[in-house]
Design an enzyme around this catalytic site. Structure first.
Site, PDB file in Angstrom:
ATOM      1  CE  LYS A  40      -0.327  -0.072   5.052  1.00 25.07           C
ATOM      2  NZ  LYS A  40      -1.035  -0.728   6.170  1.00 25.07           N
ATOM      3  NE  ARG A 138      -6.944   0.668  10.780  1.00 21.83           N
ATOM      4  CZ  ARG A 138      -5.721   0.466  10.322  1.00 21.83           C
ATOM      5  NH1 ARG A 138      -4.830   1.437  10.343  1.00 21.83           N
ATOM      6  NH2 ARG A 138      -5.356  -0.704   9.861  1.00 21.83           N
ATOM      7  NE  ARG A 231      -2.603  -8.170   7.619  1.00 19.01           N
ATOM      8  CZ  ARG A 231      -3.314  -8.499   8.724  1.00 19.01           C
ATOM      9  NH1 ARG A 231      -4.029  -9.595   8.745  1.00 19.01           N
ATOM     10  NH2 ARG A 231      -3.305  -7.724   9.768  1.00 19.01           N
ATOM     11  CE1 TYR A 272      13.114  31.788   3.143  1.00 23.13           C
ATOM     12  CE2 TYR A 272      13.321  29.408   2.967  1.00 23.13           C
ATOM     13  CZ  TYR A 272      13.013  30.629   2.403  1.00 23.13           C
ATOM     14  OH  TYR A 272      12.600  30.690   1.096  1.00 23.13           O
ATOM     15  CB  CYS A 319      14.919  25.784   1.993  1.00 20.23           C
ATOM     16  SG  CYS A 319      16.168  26.791   2.821  1.00 20.23           S
ATOM     17  CG  MET A 320       9.529  23.632  -1.068  1.00 18.15           C
ATOM     18  SD  MET A 320       8.414  24.630  -2.052  1.00 18.15           S
ATOM     19  CE  MET A 320       7.339  25.329  -0.807  1.00 18.15           C
TER      20      MET A 320
HETATM   21  C1  PLP Z   1      -0.213  -1.708   6.924  1.00 20.02           C
HETATM   22  C2  PLP Z   1      -0.760  -2.995   7.356  1.00 20.02           C
HETATM   23  C3  PLP Z   1       0.076  -4.097   7.653  1.00 20.02           C
HETATM   24  C4  PLP Z   1       1.583  -4.004   7.678  1.00 20.02           C
HETATM   25  O1  PLP Z   1       2.025  -3.428   8.870  1.00 20.02           O
HETATM   26  P1  PLP Z   1       3.590  -3.360   9.207  1.00 20.02           P
HETATM   27  O2  PLP Z   1       3.639  -2.795  10.554  1.00 20.02           O
HETATM   28  O3  PLP Z   1       4.191  -2.456   8.188  1.00 20.02           O
HETATM   29  O4  PLP Z   1       4.110  -4.745   9.099  1.00 20.02           O
HETATM   30  C5  PLP Z   1      -0.524  -5.305   7.929  1.00 20.02           C
HETATM   31  N1  PLP Z   1      -1.878  -5.428   7.955  1.00 20.02           N
HETATM   32  C6  PLP Z   1      -2.706  -4.390   7.717  1.00 20.02           C
HETATM   33  C7  PLP Z   1      -4.174  -4.582   7.790  1.00 20.02           C
HETATM   34  C8  PLP Z   1      -2.178  -3.140   7.423  1.00 20.02           C
HETATM   35  O5  PLP Z   1      -3.004  -2.118   7.185  1.00 20.02           O
END
Ligand code: PLP
Length: 389
Positions: A40, A138, A231, A272, A319-320
């Site tokens: 993602k 969530r 995951r 700045y 800076c930017m």
């Molecule tokens: C982002 C996410 C992960 C990965 O989390 P990490 O801490 O980067 O391993 C796993 N499961 C879900 C549902 C997520 O949104």
């Protein structure tokens, strides 16, 4: 992509480091557990298409993104692996989910009903994974405490709806990457509730091919929680508190180079807001990188960039588009010399700690005007620029 852009500021993405991090996880989980790579947010800023291609080659079983648009980008670039959409997709887009062969997360009965009706209307079947809220608070079916029985009933009802194919079920940990007894207890409680939900559903004859909950923190700490699939996200990119424990290498190196060098007398205000004034004669390098590239302004005066000859502290405010560094005592560093902002010599984690944030935020913040150079065996195999040039 024009060659000239590359000598300004760029991010090197080491696909061999990515492969190492994948294999380290594979070794840990063994052959029976599947691997879902989290890609993602453009693979945490690394480039979702390139990362997904490499993961497919390596044999990853599944990918996950946050939205339909992110998934579409992968499909349009030839990625064929199963893809789980973790976030919400409006039910009116169900036809696209089906057409692209995506798996949609379902986090409430009302959503399941809407997806089911939409799938029926377009004559397809939507593959889904049920999301259970065991303590992240969530997304997900409520199942804690007094919600348990109702939650389980809702999940069972959702799974029985026509035109939905419930392939998986998952939950997400809130504190699996934190050390300490309280956070461990919290994670174990989340896992216990998840197993109770699975048992209660199994009693009603509802089982799932893919039960998953382990993010990077759980990958590092809780092997008993791997279930059917892990995951990891940050562990894939070689950052996070467990990188040493897991034998990981950082995948991204953010680099820039010295564009100008000036010698200032003592008593000269730099940048700045005049927050830094030279004490004596100072050799100052100007770097063509700023907060618009992803170098957080909050790091002003608090870090050094790495040169081949040693660290060069940042002087005054970032800076930017530009940043000044102290090159006094580093005569080897000249106009054109390369510097590392973070990477192999200075982990993103260290800069994140200075900012009281997490490395995820730093790699995600590397902006679209920074070209990504993809490396294999130390050689650039692909360049990409997200700016529409
Ligand atoms: C982002 C996410 C992960 C990965 O989390 P990490 O801490 O980067 O391993 C796993 N499961 C879900 C549902 C997520 O949104």
């Amino acid at each position: 992509m024009e060659e000239t852009a590359l000598r300004r500021t760029w991010a090197e993405i080491d696909l061999d480091a990515l492969a190492n991090n994948y294999r380290q996880a594979r070794r840990r989980i063994g052959p029976a557990v599947r691997y879902l790579g989290i890609v993602k947010a453009d693979a945490y800023g690394h480039g979702a298409v390139q990362v997904s291609r490499r993961l497919e080659e390596l044999g990853a079983d599944y990918l996950a993104v946050s939205s339909l648009d992110e998934a579409r980008e992968l499909r349009q670039n030839g990625i064929q692996a199963p893809i789980l959409v973790l976030g919400h997709t409006p039910p009116e887009m169900t036809g696209q989910l089906i057409q692209l062969g995506l798996t949609q997360t379902v986090s409430a009965l009302a959503k399941a009903e809407a997806y089911s009706a939409a799938a029926e209307a377009c004559g397809g079947t939507l593959r889904i994974h049920i999301k259970v809220d065991t303590g992240m608070s969530r997304l997900g079916f409520l199942v804690r405490g007094r919600h348990f029985a109702g939650g389980v009933t809702s999940i069972a009802k959702a799974c029985a709806l026509p035109r939905l194919e419930p392939e998986g079920i998952f939950t997400h940990f809130a504190a699996a990457d934190e050390d300490g007894a309280e956070d461990e207890a919290y994670t174990r409680e989340q896992f216990r509730v998840f197993l109770l939900v699975l048992d209660a559903l199994a009693d009603q004859g509802r089982t799932f091919a893919l039960r998953h909950c382990a993010n990077s923190g759980a990958l590092a700490r809780y092997p008993e929680m791997y279930l059917d699939m892990v995951r990891p996200g940050i562990a894939l990119y070689g950052a996070g508190g467990d990188r040493e424990r897991l034998g990981l290498e950082p995948v991204m190196r953010l680099k820039s180079c010295v564009s100008t060098i000036k010698i200032f007398d003592g008593g000269t205000d730099i940048s700045y807001g005049r927050t830094f004034c030279t004490k004596g004669e100072t050799r100052v390098g100007v770097l063509p990188i700023g907060y618009a590239d992803g170098l957080f302004r909050g790091l002003s005066g608090r870090m050094a960039v790495r040169t081949a000859a040693g660290p060069a502290p940042i002087l005054g405010r970032i800076c930017m588009d530009m940043t000044m560094v102290n090159l006094t005592g580093l005569p080897e560093v000249r106009v054109g010399s390369e510097v590392e902002i973070f990477g192999a010599n200075q982990p993103a984690d260290e800069l994140a700690a200075l900012l009281d944030t997490i490395p995820y935020e730093l790699t995600c913040a590397v902006s679209k005007r920074v070209p990504r150079l993809y490396l294999r065996q130390g050689r650039v195999v692909e360049r990409s620029l997200r700016l529409l040039v």
